[in-house]
Design an enzyme around this catalytic site. Structure first.
Site, PDB file in Angstrom:
ATOM      1  CG  HIS A 255     -23.691 -48.996  39.993  1.00  0.00           C
ATOM      2  ND1 HIS A 255     -22.827 -48.056  40.485  1.00  0.00           N
ATOM      3  CD2 HIS A 255     -24.643 -49.161  40.948  1.00  0.00           C
ATOM      4  CE1 HIS A 255     -23.240 -47.671  41.686  1.00  0.00           C
ATOM      5  NE2 HIS A 255     -24.336 -48.320  41.987  1.00  0.00           N
TER       6      HIS A 255
ATOM      7  CD  GLU B 271     -28.057 -51.412  41.495  1.00  0.00           C
ATOM      8  OE1 GLU B 271     -26.909 -51.765  41.180  1.00  0.00           O
ATOM      9  OE2 GLU B 271     -28.332 -50.904  42.598  1.00  0.00           O
TER      10      GLU B 271
HETATM   11 ZN   LIG Z   1     -25.256 -48.266  43.859  1.00  0.00          ZN
END
Ligand SMILES: [Zn+2]
Length: 366
Positions: free
Chosen positions: A69, A66
């Protein structure tokens, strides 16, 4: 995965990484308990603790995915609201939707890339035992607490995370990358339609397979089918908001306050009015905005409106589309924007105007 939306309740903040809050869903302790029970069935506290440590390490990989991202999103100028950890995985949440396909692709690919990099790090120390072990030896290595089992699990987890997220099923990372790639030859709407319907077809196959073989696949198929449908709904809403303009839906002749007004008198007026936010105006000039919450909070004090108004606020023009207004309000985390036409203040556009307009537009047959 990644998405833009409001965060659910029942989640606790457990820390923050470079200013990005990390929140964990209340069901997470259940996963820890389950791991302790699974690993501690032989009655050993040591293995039960190891099971819990394993879950924490696996979720560490999810957090790194995450963060991939989140950091790329931040680099592309997108505000990252938080990272939410759910029992099924993580979610990086952004303040506004990733409408630019290039941004969407870069942000989506960053998550699985982190897992591939981790595989690259874990592979050398695990490769030799992995190929030399017999099937029995491997099972033994996986079920015996220790560094070797931990390395194997982490390798397996990262391979699963990368593989699963790269499936071309919207809203998985692979589905987002597919949509972004399709926009090279198709319109955004068409690309979304293709990516969503393709993803839903895979989700149906997954569900059918799960129905006969494995309950987990069935649940995942059902979840992904409806999650993909959400994107179609978001797109339909966006198209609707793109056809309407701020000028037709703003609050034009609302109540205004003078900067010298006492907050207490403003409070009495505010209680009678349905308006959620008021412009503070002096000789026709806009000085700031004041919200109902700010007035209620300061009602008992002796301050004046000028002391509690917000002097920085987003600005729209009557010709802006409602979609632009929605994005701007989300990005600036504001309840309302001032509408200015040729340098003159003409009205207020609030989230309530937006909700009202959306309801009106949805009721009007196209
Ligand atoms: Zn992802």
């Amino acid at each position: 995965m990644s998405r833009s939306s409001t965060s659910p309740k029942w989640a606790w903040k457990i820390g923050s990484i470079r200013g990005i809050p990390l929140r964990i869903h209340a069901t997470f302790p259940l996963v820890l308990l389950w791991a302790a029970w699974e690993w501690g069935r032989n009655g050993s506290l040591h293995t039960a603790l190891y099971g819990m440590a394993l879950v924490v390490a696996l979720f560490g990989c999810v957090v790194l995915h995450e963060l991939g991202h989140a950091f790329v999103a931040r680099w592309r100028g997108i505000v990252v609201e938080e990272i939410l950890l759910l029992p099924l995985g993580g979610l990086a949440q952004f303040r506004s939707p990733l409408d630019n396909p290039r941004d969407e692709f870069l942000v989506a690919v960053a998550g699985p890339l982190v897992n591939l990099a981790l595989i690259g790090v874990l592979l050398p120390p695990t490769l030799v035992p992995l190929v030399s072990l017999t099937q029995f030896g491997l099972i033994n290595a996986l079920t015996t607490p220790g560094w070797q089992s931990l390395a194997f699990y982490l390798l397996l987890t990262n391979a699963l995370l990368a593989g699963f997220n790269l499936l071309p099923i919207f809203p998985m990372d692979g589905g987002r990358m597919l949509r972004a790639t399709l926009t090279a030859g198709l319109s955004y709407e068409r690309a979304t339609w293709v990516a969503v319907r393709l993803g839903q077809s895979v989700a149906v196959l997954m569900g059918l397979y799960g129905f006969f073989q494995n309950l987990w696949f069935l649940l995942m198929g059902v979840f992904l089918f409806f999650a993909a449908e959400q994107e179609m709904r978001r797109l339909a809403q966006r198209q609707l908001l793109d056809t309407a303009h701020v000028g037709n839906h703003m609050t034009r002749r609302g109540l205004t306050f003078a900067p010298s007004t006492h907050v207490h008198s403003a409070y009495l007026v505010a209680r009678m009015s349905l308006q959620p936010i008021w412009p503070v105006v002096e000789r026709g000039r806009l000085l700031g905005l004041v919200s109902r919450a700010a007035i209620e909070k300061a009602a008992a004090s002796a301050s004046r409106i000028a002391d509690i108004m917000q002097t920085s606020y987003p600005v729209l023009t009557p010709r802006d589309t409602l979609y632009r207004a929605q994005t701007l309000l989300a990005e600036s985390n504001s309840e309302a924007a001032a509408v200015i036409e040729n340098g003159v203040f003409v009205g207020i556009f609030s989230v309530y105007d937006l909700m009202h307009a959306l309801r009106q537009l949805e009721e009007t047959p196209a």
